[in-house]
Write a protein that holds these residues in place. Structure first.
Motif, PDB file in Angstrom:
ATOM      1  N   LEU A   1      29.427  10.216  50.432  1.00 23.74           N
ATOM      2  CA  LEU A   1      29.117  10.387  49.014  1.00 23.74           C
ATOM      3  C   LEU A   1      28.832  11.834  48.633  1.00 23.74           C
ATOM      4  O   LEU A   1      29.213  12.272  47.552  1.00 23.74           O
ATOM      5  CB  LEU A   1      27.947   9.485  48.613  1.00 23.74           C
ATOM      6  CG  LEU A   1      28.263   7.991  48.649  1.00 23.74           C
ATOM      7  CD1 LEU A   1      27.044   7.183  48.227  1.00 23.74           C
ATOM      8  CD2 LEU A   1      29.455   7.652  47.777  1.00 23.74           C
ATOM      9  N   SER A   2      28.173  12.583  49.490  1.00 25.42           N
ATOM     10  CA  SER A   2      27.920  14.000  49.188  1.00 25.42           C
ATOM     11  C   SER A   2      29.235  14.756  49.038  1.00 25.42           C
ATOM     12  O   SER A   2      29.384  15.598  48.147  1.00 25.42           O
ATOM     13  CB  SER A   2      27.083  14.643  50.292  1.00 25.42           C
ATOM     14  OG  SER A   2      25.794  14.088  50.296  1.00 25.42           O
ATOM     15  N   GLU A   3      30.179  14.475  49.914  1.00 27.99           N
ATOM     16  CA  GLU A   3      31.493  15.109  49.832  1.00 27.99           C
ATOM     17  C   GLU A   3      32.210  14.742  48.541  1.00 27.99           C
ATOM     18  O   GLU A   3      32.859  15.576  47.928  1.00 27.99           O
ATOM     19  CB  GLU A   3      32.360  14.721  51.027  1.00 27.99           C
ATOM     20  CG  GLU A   3      32.010  15.451  52.293  1.00 27.99           C
ATOM     21  CD  GLU A   3      32.300  16.931  52.193  1.00 27.99           C
ATOM     22  OE1 GLU A   3      33.397  17.313  51.751  1.00 27.99           O
ATOM     23  OE2 GLU A   3      31.413  17.718  52.542  1.00 27.99           O
ATOM     24  N   LEU A   4      32.097  13.491  48.130  1.00 25.54           N
ATOM     25  CA  LEU A   4      32.749  13.067  46.887  1.00 25.54           C
ATOM     26  C   LEU A   4      32.219  13.834  45.688  1.00 25.54           C
ATOM     27  O   LEU A   4      32.982  14.204  44.800  1.00 25.54           O
ATOM     28  CB  LEU A   4      32.553  11.565  46.658  1.00 25.54           C
ATOM     29  CG  LEU A   4      33.495  10.645  47.406  1.00 25.54           C
ATOM     30  CD1 LEU A   4      33.137   9.187  47.146  1.00 25.54           C
ATOM     31  CD2 LEU A   4      34.935  10.910  47.027  1.00 25.54           C
TER      32      LEU A   4
ATOM     33  N   PRO B   1      30.715  12.558  36.578  1.00 26.32           N
ATOM     34  CA  PRO B   1      29.968  11.374  37.002  1.00 26.32           C
ATOM     35  C   PRO B   1      30.890  10.404  37.742  1.00 26.32           C
ATOM     36  O   PRO B   1      32.043  10.219  37.358  1.00 26.32           O
ATOM     37  CB  PRO B   1      29.453  10.778  35.694  1.00 26.32           C
ATOM     38  CG  PRO B   1      30.361  11.308  34.644  1.00 26.32           C
ATOM     39  CD  PRO B   1      30.878  12.634  35.131  1.00 26.32           C
ATOM     40  N   LEU B   2      30.338   9.787  38.794  1.00 25.87           N
ATOM     41  CA  LEU B   2      31.123   8.885  39.630  1.00 25.87           C
ATOM     42  C   LEU B   2      30.546   7.475  39.620  1.00 25.87           C
ATOM     43  O   LEU B   2      29.334   7.287  39.600  1.00 25.87           O
ATOM     44  CB  LEU B   2      31.128   9.363  41.087  1.00 25.87           C
ATOM     45  CG  LEU B   2      31.700  10.737  41.382  1.00 25.87           C
ATOM     46  CD1 LEU B   2      31.495  11.075  42.855  1.00 25.87           C
ATOM     47  CD2 LEU B   2      33.169  10.793  41.022  1.00 25.87           C
TER      48      LEU B   2
ATOM     49  N   GLU C   1      19.310  10.104  44.751  1.00 24.62           N
ATOM     50  CA  GLU C   1      19.378  11.476  45.266  1.00 24.62           C
ATOM     51  C   GLU C   1      20.600  12.236  44.756  1.00 24.62           C
ATOM     52  O   GLU C   1      20.529  13.419  44.471  1.00 24.62           O
ATOM     53  CB  GLU C   1      19.394  11.475  46.794  1.00 24.62           C
ATOM     54  CG  GLU C   1      18.092  11.028  47.409  1.00 24.62           C
ATOM     55  CD  GLU C   1      18.191  10.861  48.910  1.00 24.62           C
ATOM     56  OE1 GLU C   1      19.281  11.078  49.485  1.00 24.62           O
ATOM     57  OE2 GLU C   1      17.174  10.504  49.526  1.00 24.62           O
ATOM     58  N   GLU C   2      21.731  11.578  44.703  1.00 28.32           N
ATOM     59  CA  GLU C   2      22.981  12.202  44.278  1.00 28.32           C
ATOM     60  C   GLU C   2      23.109  12.034  42.771  1.00 28.32           C
ATOM     61  O   GLU C   2      23.541  11.004  42.286  1.00 28.32           O
ATOM     62  CB  GLU C   2      24.186  11.565  44.983  1.00 28.32           C
ATOM     63  CG  GLU C   2      24.167  11.685  46.485  1.00 28.32           C
ATOM     64  CD  GLU C   2      24.430  13.104  46.958  1.00 28.32           C
ATOM     65  OE1 GLU C   2      24.965  13.921  46.188  1.00 28.32           O
ATOM     66  OE2 GLU C   2      24.088  13.384  48.105  1.00 28.32           O
TER      67      GLU C   2
ATOM     68  N   ALA D   1      35.805  13.657  54.841  1.00 28.24           N
ATOM     69  CA  ALA D   1      35.076  13.869  56.099  1.00 28.24           C
ATOM     70  C   ALA D   1      33.598  13.700  55.808  1.00 28.24           C
ATOM     71  O   ALA D   1      33.010  14.494  55.075  1.00 28.24           O
ATOM     72  CB  ALA D   1      35.361  15.262  56.645  1.00 28.24           C
ATOM     73  N   PRO D   2      32.994  12.653  56.342  1.00 26.23           N
ATOM     74  CA  PRO D   2      31.596  12.393  56.017  1.00 26.23           C
ATOM     75  C   PRO D   2      30.645  13.402  56.641  1.00 26.23           C
ATOM     76  O   PRO D   2      30.844  13.849  57.763  1.00 26.23           O
ATOM     77  CB  PRO D   2      31.343  10.996  56.568  1.00 26.23           C
ATOM     78  CG  PRO D   2      32.425  10.723  57.516  1.00 26.23           C
ATOM     79  CD  PRO D   2      33.558  11.636  57.203  1.00 26.23           C
TER      80      PRO D   2
END
Length: 153
Positions: free
Chosen positions: A18-21, A29-30, A74-75, A139-140
């Motif tokens: 998710l951080s990579e996304l 916004p996702l 957090e995200e 890549a996580p």
């Protein structure tokens, strides 16, 4: 809002991308939808009498659900994290599933390996490759808080 579909086994390691996304789609916004694919039963009784939704809900552990809520808090750009199932065996059914969920992109964690959750589980890779939507490999990265919580559960 960008709707992103991610194949999942509903374990903590599914959340690491998710951080990579949020970096791939900066400032946007996702809505992230984790899914698992199931084939259809050939039993008429099972199709007519059983509530599939409650049966599959048991496959998602409360630890995964807690982590989803934490990561969403957090995200900042992850507006929603949901989970669902795809039932079907045809590309037409999968395309209808994508349309119903308003999917814009498919993100596949680089370390994703299909793990069956039940006797009708199926590998979604053939659907993902042929669906016609952009498929990105992510890549996580393991965020420190998620890593600590993953070991605690």
């Amino acid at each position: 809002m960008i709707h992103v579909l991610i194949p999942s086994n509903f374990k903590a390691d599914s959340l690491h991308c998710l951080s990579e996304l949020t970096e791939i789609f900066p400032g946007l916004p996702l809505k992230v939808i984790y899914f698992h694919a199931f084939g259809l039963s050939s039993s008429i009784t099972e199709l007519l009498m059983l509530s599939r939704r409650s049966k599959e809900e048991e496959l998602i552990c409360s630890h995964f659900t807690r982590l989803c809520r934490q990561v969403q808090q957090e995200e900042g750009l992850v507006q929603a994290i949901e989970h669902t199932w795809f039932y079907g065996t045809t590309m037409a059914a999968f395309r209808n599933f994508l349309k119903a969920n308003e999917i814009s992109f498919i993100a596949v964690p680089a370390n994703f390996r299909h793990q069956a959750l039940g006797k009708l589980s199926q590998d979604p890779s053939p659907f993902l490759q042929k669906c016609g939507l952009p498929v990105i490999s992510v890549a996580p990265r393991v965020p420190e808080t998620t890593q600590v919580l993953a070991h605690a559960g």
